[in-house]
Motif scaffolding. Structure first.
Motif, PDB file in Angstrom:
ATOM      1  N   GLU A 169       0.813  -1.222   0.000  1.00 22.48           N
ATOM      2  CA  GLU A 169       0.000   0.000   0.000  1.00 22.48           C
ATOM      3  C   GLU A 169       0.847   1.274   0.000  1.00 22.48           C
ATOM      4  O   GLU A 169       0.360   2.331  -0.383  1.00 22.48           O
ATOM      5  CB  GLU A 169      -0.969  -0.012   1.192  1.00 22.48           C
ATOM      6  N   CYS A 235       1.633   5.746   5.393  1.00 24.78           N
ATOM      7  CA  CYS A 235       0.884   4.586   4.892  1.00 24.78           C
ATOM      8  C   CYS A 235      -0.108   4.072   5.934  1.00 24.78           C
ATOM      9  O   CYS A 235       0.263   3.790   7.076  1.00 24.78           O
ATOM     10  CB  CYS A 235       1.849   3.461   4.508  1.00 24.78           C
ATOM     11  N   CYS A 238       1.094   0.209   6.985  1.00 24.82           N
ATOM     12  CA  CYS A 238       2.322  -0.231   7.661  1.00 24.82           C
ATOM     13  C   CYS A 238       2.964   0.808   8.558  1.00 24.82           C
ATOM     14  O   CYS A 238       3.862   0.468   9.334  1.00 24.82           O
ATOM     15  CB  CYS A 238       3.354  -0.732   6.646  1.00 24.82           C
TER      16      CYS A 238
HETATM   17 ZN   LIG Z   1       2.917   0.644   3.737  1.00 21.15          ZN
END
Ligand SMILES: [Zn+2]
Length: 243
Positions: A169, A235, A238
């Motif tokens: 992502e 993000c 994460c």
């Molecule tokens: Zn990430």
């Protein structure tokens, strides 16, 4: 099941390999998401190398339009579930490994139970909805996600293993639009084999070479580019602030 090490004679001779590494591979479990263009070379290469436990997940059945690239399937398997067709082909190659098949559409809700005790996920999918579910599960279980994709004569590969690397992502915060992808067999075979090599190295206890790097491959020009990739601090998947 006992292993016949004669099968692996030529890879046991690789520097830094040996029987101990081979035994380690025989206990390893890889989750292969997709039994299509990338899934076929990935599953084949892992089976050849003696990765002891494979879970193969796909919901499709074999269609004639798959047969320009998906070499675990053949004309007689048209109409069969791809997982069943792949399992049959792989068992004929290596009967010493265990192959589990699952025919579920991968979702955020079911992915953890589908993964079981897998040590690695190999993304051989063609849609981002399921890829995001793989990514979140990989982050939660702290296991690597080997990403591969193809479009026409181009391929892309990297490995996501946060926090040492970005996650899917970070790289693709929004799902790119996908339609029917033009593709030829040599390209999927090349990219899938490279994904499998990365996976085997990890399962054998070696370092993965593609951490923090994405290879972009133009198979028409036979030119490879390398991008350095970093985690996105914002993000939602994460980053410590995002999680
Ligand atoms: Zn990430």
């Amino acid at each position: 099941m006992t292993q016949d090490f004669r099968r692996y004679k030529r890879q046991l001779a690789i520097d830094g390999w040996g029987k101990e590494t081979q035994e380690r591979l025989s206990k390893a479990h890889a989750f292969i998401a997709g039994a299509g263009g990338l899934g076929c070379p990935v599953a084949m290469t892992l089976a050849l190398a003696g990765v002891g436990h494979l879970t193969i997940c796909d919901t499709d059945t074999v269609d004639i339009t798959n047969l320009n690239r998906q070499f675990l399937h053949n004309e007689k398997s048209i109409g069969l579930e791809k997982t069943v067709s792949a399992q049959k082909a792989l068992e004929a190659i290596n009967s010493e490994i265990s192959i589990k098949t699952v025919q579920y559409k991968i979702t955020h809700e079911n992915i953890e139970s589908l993964l079981g005790n897998s040590h690695i996920i190999i993304d051989c999918l063609d849609n981002f909805e399921a890829r995001y579910a793989l990514n979140r599960a990989a982050l939660k279980k702290n296991i690597p996600l080997v990403h591969g994709a193809v479009w026409g004569m181009e391929g892309r590969i990297t490995v996501f293993h946060s926090p040492e690397t970005p996650c899917l992502e970070c790289m693709f915060p929004n799902a790119p639009s996908t339609g029917e992808t033009p593709v030829m067999g040599g390209v999927t075979s090349a990219v899938g084999s490279m994904q499998a090599i990365e996976a085997i190295r990890f399962l054998a206890g070696q370092d993965m070479s593609l951490k923090g790097r994405m290879l972009i491959m133009d198979f028409a020009a036979m030119k490879f580019q390398e991008l350095e990739i970093w985690p996105d601090p914002e993000c939602p998947a994460c980053s410590t602030s995002g999680r």
